[in-house]
Design an enzyme around this catalytic site. Sequence first.
Site, PDB file in Angstrom:
ATOM      1  CD  GLU A   1      -2.654   1.079   2.648  1.00  0.00           C
ATOM      2  OE1 GLU A   1      -2.201   0.481   3.648  1.00  0.00           O
ATOM      3  OE2 GLU A   1      -3.765   1.614   2.612  1.00  0.00           O
TER       4      GLU A   1
ATOM      5  CD  GLU B   1      -6.962   1.469   6.684  1.00  0.00           C
ATOM      6  OE1 GLU B   1      -6.238   0.616   7.197  1.00  0.00           O
ATOM      7  OE2 GLU B   1      -6.579   2.208   5.757  1.00  0.00           O
TER       8      GLU B   1
HETATM    9  C1  LER Z   1      -3.284   0.865   6.428  1.00  0.00           C
HETATM   10  O1  LER Z   1      -4.122   0.289   5.464  1.00  0.00           O
HETATM   11  C2  LER Z   1      -3.143   2.313   6.201  1.00  0.00           C
HETATM   12  O2  LER Z   1      -3.815   2.885   5.375  1.00  0.00           O
HETATM   13  C3  LER Z   1      -2.157   3.049   6.946  1.00  0.00           C
HETATM   14  O3  LER Z   1      -2.505   4.401   7.042  1.00  0.00           O
HETATM   15  C4  LER Z   1      -1.856   2.520   8.300  1.00  0.00           C
HETATM   16  O4  LER Z   1      -1.547   3.569   9.133  1.00  0.00           O
HETATM   17 MN    MN Z   2      -5.211   1.831   4.065  1.00  0.00          MN
END
Ligand code: LER
Ligand code: MN
Length: 270
Positions: A150, A244
Site C-alpha cells: 500500500e 478503513e
Molecule cells: C493501512 O491500510 C493504512 O492505510 C495506513 O494508514 C496505516 O496507518
Molecule cells: Mn489503508
Amino acid sequence: MKFSIVLSTQPTAFSALAYKGQLSENISKIKMYGYDGIELAVRDPKLLDLTQLNSVLKKNNLPVPALGTGQAYGEEGLSLTHTDKEIREKAIDRIKSQMKFAENFNAVVIIGLMRGKRELDLSHEIVESWLIEALSECASSNEKINIAIEPINRYETNLINTVNSGLLFLEKVNKKNVGLLLDTFHMNIEEPSIVESIHNAKEKLFHFHVADSNRWYPGAGHIDFNTILGTLREIKYTGFVSAEILPLPDSDTSAKRTIDFLHSCLQINK
Ligand code: LER
Ligand code: MN
C-alpha cells in the site's frame, strides 16, 4: 461492486478502524448494514480462535477479502526494513503466518506499516533491498496468496508514498502474487490525479481502501467518490472496496453512512 469494512480482531491503538474486537456482535452488525465482506486487521493470527471466527463469518455469510497486518509494527515494532536482521526475520515470519492464515479465506495480505521506515542515515538502496528480499521470500513461500503493498502518505512512512513508486517497486520484486493496495486517504495527499493513478495501477490492483479526505466515512470530506467508483468500474476492478475509516461520530454511524453513501454513488454511476 463489492464493499467491505475493516474490523480489528483485537483492541488496538490504530485509530482508523470503525470496529475493534467483539467479533460476533460487530460482524452481525456489518452484515445487517449491507456490506458484502469484512476485512480483518490481525496483529498475530496465533492469538485467534479460527473455529470461532469461521463460525461467526459463516453464520453471517461474509467473505474476508483482505487481512491487514500493521498492528505488528505499531504494537510490537516488527518491520521488514528494521536495521536489526533478527527483527526483519521476525517480521518476515509474521507475514508468512498471515499468509497461511489468509489461506482460510483466500484473502489478500496487506503490507502497509509493516514495511517500516527508512532511518535517515541509511541509503535508500540498502533499505529497499531489504524490502525486496523480504517480499520476494514471502511471495515465493506461498504463491497461492496475493500480497498487496500500500502506498502510504509521507507523514506515516518514507518508503513508497506514491502509486508510481509502488509500481516501480513491484517491477523490482517481480513476483506475480505481489501487487498494490490503493487507499483514497493516502492518494488524496500524494497523487497529482487519483483517477490517473488508478488507471496506471490497473493491472496490479489487488485491493482498494476508502476513507474521505479527513479519514472519516466517504461523504464526510471532499474526495470525489462518484468519479473514483466510476474509474474502478472503467478499469473493470473486480475486488473489494473496503472502508478503513475513523469511528466518527461513532462506529455504527460511520459504518452505516459509508455503505449508504457508496451505494448512492453506484446509483449515480449506473
Ligand atoms: C493501512 O491500510 C493504512 O492505510 C495506513 O494508514 C496505516 O496507518
Ligand atoms: Mn489503508
